[in-house]
Write a protein that holds these residues in place. Structure first.
Motif, short mmCIF file in Angstrom:
data_model
loop_
_atom_site.label_atom_id
_atom_site.label_comp_id
_atom_site.label_asym_id
_atom_site.label_seq_id
_atom_site.Cartn_x
_atom_site.Cartn_y
_atom_site.Cartn_z
N LEU A 31 12.73 11.12 -7.27
CA LEU A 31 12.92 11.38 -5.73
C LEU A 31 11.82 11.83 -5.02
CD1 LEU A 31 15.18 11.40 -3.67
CD2 LEU A 31 15.88 13.68 -4.22
N GLN A 32 11.02 12.46 -5.64
CA GLN A 32 9.69 13.15 -5.03
C GLN A 32 8.75 11.92 -4.54
OE1 GLN A 32 7.52 15.92 -7.18
NE2 GLN A 32 5.86 16.17 -5.58
N LEU A 33 8.78 10.95 -5.70
CA LEU A 33 7.81 9.96 -5.59
C LEU A 33 8.26 8.77 -4.56
CD1 LEU A 33 7.14 9.26 -9.44
CD2 LEU A 33 5.36 10.09 -7.54
N MET A 34 9.65 8.94 -4.74
CA MET A 34 10.39 7.80 -3.55
C MET A 34 9.81 8.42 -2.21
SD MET A 34 14.08 6.96 -5.31
CE MET A 34 14.38 6.01 -3.85
N ALA A 35 10.10 9.71 -2.03
CA ALA A 35 9.87 10.56 -0.66
C ALA A 35 8.65 10.36 -0.28
CB ALA A 35 10.14 11.98 -0.95
N LYS A 36 7.52 10.49 -1.26
CA LYS A 36 6.08 10.38 -0.83
C LYS A 36 5.88 8.86 -0.55
CE LYS A 36 2.77 10.05 -4.29
NZ LYS A 36 1.70 10.24 -5.23
N GLN A 73 8.05 0.42 -4.14
CA GLN A 73 7.73 -0.29 -3.02
C GLN A 73 8.40 0.40 -1.81
OE1 GLN A 73 9.44 -3.92 -4.74
NE2 GLN A 73 7.18 -4.57 -5.43
N GLY A 74 7.81 0.54 -0.74
CA GLY A 74 8.38 1.12 0.75
C GLY A 74 8.10 0.28 1.82
N TRP A 75 9.05 -0.13 2.45
CA TRP A 75 8.67 -0.86 3.80
C TRP A 75 9.61 -0.19 4.83
CZ3 TRP A 75 11.52 -2.39 -0.34
CH2 TRP A 75 13.01 -2.84 -0.36
N VAL A 76 9.12 -0.31 6.11
CA VAL A 76 10.02 0.21 7.31
C VAL A 76 10.84 -0.97 7.95
CG1 VAL A 76 9.63 1.06 9.61
CG2 VAL A 76 8.11 1.80 8.12
N VAL A 88 13.15 2.19 0.00
CA VAL A 88 12.14 2.44 -1.04
C VAL A 88 12.85 1.90 -2.26
CG1 VAL A 88 10.79 4.05 -2.45
CG2 VAL A 88 11.20 4.32 -0.14
N ARG A 89 12.42 0.97 -3.08
CA ARG A 89 12.67 0.49 -4.25
C ARG A 89 11.71 0.82 -5.61
NH1 ARG A 89 13.13 -6.02 -4.04
NH2 ARG A 89 10.99 -5.96 -3.45
N THR A 104 16.25 3.19 -5.99
CA THR A 104 16.67 2.76 -4.58
C THR A 104 17.07 3.85 -3.66
OG1 THR A 104 17.36 1.00 -3.25
CG2 THR A 104 18.81 1.96 -4.69
N GLY A 105 16.61 3.77 -2.44
CA GLY A 105 16.88 4.82 -1.55
C GLY A 105 16.39 4.35 -0.34
N VAL A 106 17.00 5.05 0.90
CA VAL A 106 16.79 4.98 2.36
C VAL A 106 16.34 6.22 2.82
CG1 VAL A 106 17.70 4.09 4.44
CG2 VAL A 106 18.27 3.06 2.32
N PHE A 107 15.32 6.33 3.65
CA PHE A 107 14.68 7.45 4.14
C PHE A 107 14.56 7.36 5.81
CE2 PHE A 107 13.71 7.31 -0.31
CZ PHE A 107 13.54 8.60 -0.52
N GLU A 108 15.14 8.55 6.51
CA GLU A 108 14.98 8.48 7.78
C GLU A 108 13.72 9.43 8.08
OE1 GLU A 108 16.68 6.51 9.91
OE2 GLU A 108 17.80 5.78 8.45
#
Length: 137
Positions: A31-36, A73-76, A88-89, A104-108
């Motif tokens: 989760l920390q890596l996905m948030a970064k 992989q992250g994309w807006v 993020v995937r 997988t996750g979605v961040f605002e």
């Protein structure tokens, strides 16, 4: 080749320090890596500092053993006045083992000024592909 604003790829080797007692990636570390990754994607699009406002839909789809490479992989996918949605995937692989979709996750995310208050994202930085919702393959 340059990466379009609002997209990033982060690679991390899963080491024992990242692992739980089963020898796989600890969910909190993932989760920390996905948030970064979400932070880096949002900041690259907004061209200013950003903060996380929320997280939804985080899933740990498969364990990631120590020694595997984790590619995030992250994309807006959505841009508002001051907020952005970042998808993020995570893919895990090692030599001779095909990559597997594991996170997988979605961040605002919200663009902020030096005092930490929300501020409008300068539309001149927006790429037509990131000015509305879309999904990378």
């Amino acid at each position: 080749m340059t990466t379009p604003p609002g997209t990033v790829e982060v690679r991390e080797l899963v080491l024992p320090a990242h692992a739980n007692h089963h020898g796989t990636l600890f969910a909190g570390e993932g989760l920390q890596l996905m948030a970064k990754t979400a932070f880096l994607a949002a900041r690259s699009l907004a061209h200013r500092e950003v903060v996380m406002a929320g997280v939804t839909g985080v899933q740990c789809l498969a364990p990631v053993p120590v020694g595997y490479q984790l590619t995030l992989q992250g994309w807006v996918s959505r841009v508002g006045r001051s907020s952005m949605t970042v998808c993020v995937r995570g893919l895990a692989d090692r030599p001779e083992v095909p990559a597997e979709h594991v996170l997988t996750g979605v961040f605002e995310m919200v663009a902020v000024d030096s005092a930490g208050r929300p501020v409008a994202i300068d539309s001149s930085y927006l790429n037509p592909e990131t000015s509305h919702e879309h999904h990378n393959p």
